[in-house]
Design a protein around this motif. Sequence first.
Motif, PDB file in Angstrom:
ATOM      1  N   LYS A   1       0.767  -1.255  -0.117  1.00 44.24           N
ATOM      2  CA  LYS A   1      -0.029   0.049   0.035  1.00 44.24           C
ATOM      3  C   LYS A   1       0.854   1.466  -0.071  1.00 44.24           C
ATOM      4  O   LYS A   1       0.416   2.064  -0.739  1.00 44.24           O
ATOM      5  CB  LYS A   1      -0.973  -0.037   1.067  1.00 44.24           C
ATOM      6  N   LEU A   2       1.827   1.346   0.548  1.00 43.57           N
ATOM      7  CA  LEU A   2       2.855   2.452   0.657  1.00 43.57           C
ATOM      8  C   LEU A   2       3.654   2.474  -0.870  1.00 43.57           C
ATOM      9  O   LEU A   2       3.619   3.656  -1.110  1.00 43.57           O
ATOM     10  CB  LEU A   2       4.004   2.022   1.864  1.00 43.57           C
ATOM     11  N   LEU A   3       3.768   1.396  -1.474  1.00 46.67           N
ATOM     12  CA  LEU A   3       4.490   1.521  -2.713  1.00 46.67           C
ATOM     13  C   LEU A   3       3.256   2.108  -3.494  1.00 46.67           C
ATOM     14  O   LEU A   3       3.752   3.087  -4.598  1.00 46.67           O
ATOM     15  CB  LEU A   3       5.008   0.155  -3.075  1.00 46.67           C
ATOM     16  N   SER A   4       2.372   1.530  -3.655  1.00 46.94           N
ATOM     17  CA  SER A   4       1.323   2.056  -4.536  1.00 46.94           C
ATOM     18  C   SER A   4       0.971   3.556  -4.255  1.00 46.94           C
ATOM     19  O   SER A   4       0.772   4.236  -5.219  1.00 46.94           O
ATOM     20  CB  SER A   4      -0.318   1.395  -4.279  1.00 46.94           C
ATOM     21  N   SER A   5       0.932   3.919  -2.964  1.00 51.30           N
ATOM     22  CA  SER A   5       0.541   5.421  -2.569  1.00 51.30           C
ATOM     23  C   SER A   5       1.575   6.280  -3.413  1.00 51.30           C
ATOM     24  O   SER A   5       1.298   7.366  -4.018  1.00 51.30           O
ATOM     25  CB  SER A   5       0.564   5.530  -1.161  1.00 51.30           C
ATOM     26  N   ARG A   6       2.871   5.776  -3.217  1.00 50.17           N
ATOM     27  CA  ARG A   6       4.146   6.681  -3.665  1.00 50.17           C
ATOM     28  C   ARG A   6       4.257   6.877  -5.170  1.00 50.17           C
ATOM     29  O   ARG A   6       4.520   7.661  -5.616  1.00 50.17           O
ATOM     30  CB  ARG A   6       5.446   6.334  -2.936  1.00 50.17           C
ATOM     31  N   THR A   7       3.993   5.420  -5.751  1.00 52.11           N
ATOM     32  CA  THR A   7       4.206   5.298  -7.313  1.00 52.11           C
ATOM     33  C   THR A   7       3.108   5.835  -7.972  1.00 52.11           C
ATOM     34  O   THR A   7       3.002   5.829  -9.062  1.00 52.11           O
ATOM     35  CB  THR A   7       4.635   3.923  -7.444  1.00 52.11           C
ATOM     36  N   LYS A   8       1.977   5.843  -7.310  1.00 54.02           N
ATOM     37  CA  LYS A   8       0.635   6.109  -8.067  1.00 54.02           C
ATOM     38  C   LYS A   8       0.038   5.087  -9.006  1.00 54.02           C
ATOM     39  O   LYS A   8      -0.463   5.091  -9.820  1.00 54.02           O
ATOM     40  CB  LYS A   8       0.597   7.503  -8.624  1.00 54.02           C
TER      41      LYS A   8
END
Length: 447
Positions: A128-135
Amino acid sequence: MKIKYFHFKNDTSPCKCGKIHKKTDIKVYIGKNAVNSIIEVLKDFNVKKPLIIAKESFLNYDGNGPKASGVLVKELLENAGVEYATYSFPDSMVKCDEHTAGSAFIKFNTSCDCIIGIGSGVINDIGKLLSSRTKLPYIIVGTAPSMDGYASATSSLEVDGLKTHVRSKSPDVIIGDTDILKTAPDIMVCAGFGDLLAKYTSLAEWKISNIITGEHYCEDIAQLERSALEKCTAGAEGLAKREDEAIEDLFEALIRSGVAMNILGNSRPASGTEHCMSHVWDMRGLEFGTPVAPHGIQCAITTVISSKMYEKLKDMTPDREKALASVASFDNEKWNKHLEEFIGKGSKVMIEAGKKNPRYDVEGHKARLEVIIENWDKIVSIIKEEIPSSKHIEELLDLINCPKDMSQIGLDKEILPDTFRAAADIRDKYVLSRLTFDLGITDELLK
């Protein structure tokens, strides 16, 4: 059994509670062979090359027993001609902190246009963190019905020794394949069940806080949590037998709980004193190496503890003079020193937060106390309506052989008083440990 499909999506019109809630759009697939849905999901997002993140053992098959969930996903992608990349974490990784999350960011494959997480708590938090930062779109293939964070828009992250919730994003798609979920260790199933039982006390505390502090409360969101709790407890016997429907109902209930948090925008509907006490044990484990069990197991135990305290509380009558004298004699500086000794370096963040938003202000306490006394009958009614007997909670835990006592996870009961008191400082929430402080009865209830 057909795959259950849910689309949790809310509009942006005002709720009956008067607020416009956070927009949520999550698709969920639950059932046998649900993992096969991943190819259609990737087509929906026009994905060309996903990045799979998982623990090493989930991505490798040694020929002994069922294929690992990650191997199944890789085979599905390969058979469909979908290129992919992988990033694995060692199986010894048991927490999401600034180091493990940072490693995933640094080594992120920039040629990928989607993230697929295969795992449960830690992997999902990082995904979820990766997805949030990479969009980029995020899909989680759950491997255990172990916690209610699958659908939430936050990640549990340890930063400087303090376990905190960091804003990330909810997954776009959640997949729960029954045959994968059924292979989860018993302790993980117990953890998911325990995490849901904690809603008994957390929902009560949310309503009580609404009365005492004026914190916003939404009955529709609370009911979403209750429905998840009811669905889960009704199938407790089936969980012990690993019945397909019971496993699916537990996974669905955990997702519904996460959706409730996501819509509100914080964890209030799903966590209260019981979760804060669990976080205290996590922090002590990190600092001193004391025993730590899965979060949901700890929440099961602290829910039993909290329910027993509520049983005593509802039979009491507030004593204004006793409460005022107790708070007037409270030595905040002395407590902060003790907190540092009890928790370690993680307490520094708690202490600093307390300075910015004083929790033990005498004038603020006087105002709260008058509200408590004036509304005591309402508070007692909430306790009676929302929280079943501790005996009933213990019986539910017994059905699935879940630990219900501190000693069962290697913790000394002597730390309970400090654990309960420290729970008041973990989050900026009005919970049971703050209510007993305001009433000057913490020592009395801990006997």
